[in-house]
Design a protein around this motif. Structure first.
Motif: not given
Length: 163
Positions: A36-51
């Motif tokens: 996941i650390a190499t996938n910019e789309i997943q990184i962005s989605a996870l960062k947006m999910a943080a409270p």
């Protein structure tokens, strides 16, 4: 300081973002996954999910070990989340502290459920997963099965038939 290390297929989601973050009073979430650390789309989605007010970092294992052992991390309250027990097995022996280990919502995504052992309603383990956990138990680590902070804690070792 690491408040908890959690294995959860869904990584940052409602239970982590709302319930656990509040319960632990965390200021950072570190997601560990080489893939996941190499996938910019997943990184962005996870960062947006943080409270709100909680910074998230998505890191490969080697970088996470360095950051979590950095003395500056001691001043932070960190929740580490991963979707693979191999990352916890690679992480915890390298840490300067022995963190609280937690598992819930693991093993239902990917693979065939009939090839896995149902441990609880939300944890299914492959033979490889069980081997990783048995090695960690032998090294003195245990995991609590606790989906939500309000749920009772259960020892994963005991759920698997250990002591």
């Amino acid at each position: 300081m690491i408040s908890m290390v959690r294995i959860d297929d869904r990584l940052i989601h409602g239970q982590v973002a709302v319930k656990w973050s509040k319960e632990l009073g965390i200021s950072r979430i570190v997601v560990i996954s080489d893939k996941i650390a190499t996938n910019e789309i997943q990184i962005s989605a996870l960062k947006m999910a943080a409270p709100a007010g909680v910074k998230a970092a998505i890191l490969p294992l080697d970088k996470a070990i360095k950051i979590l052992n950095d003395p500056r991390s001691e001043a932070l309250k960190i929740l580490v989340v991963t979707n693979d027990p191999k990352y916890v097995a690679g992480l915890v022996p390298q840490l300067t502290q022995k963190p609280r280990l937690n598992i819930a919502n693991y093993g239902r995504i990917g693979g065939v459920l009939s090839d896995k052992r149902k441990v609880t309603e939300t944890v299914y383990l492959s033979e490889t997963d069980e081997q990783i956990f048995q090695e960690m138990f032998a090294d003195g680590y245990d995991f609590t099965y606790q989906p939500l902070p309000s749920d009772p804690e259960q020892s994963l070792n005991q759920l698997l038939g250990g002591h």
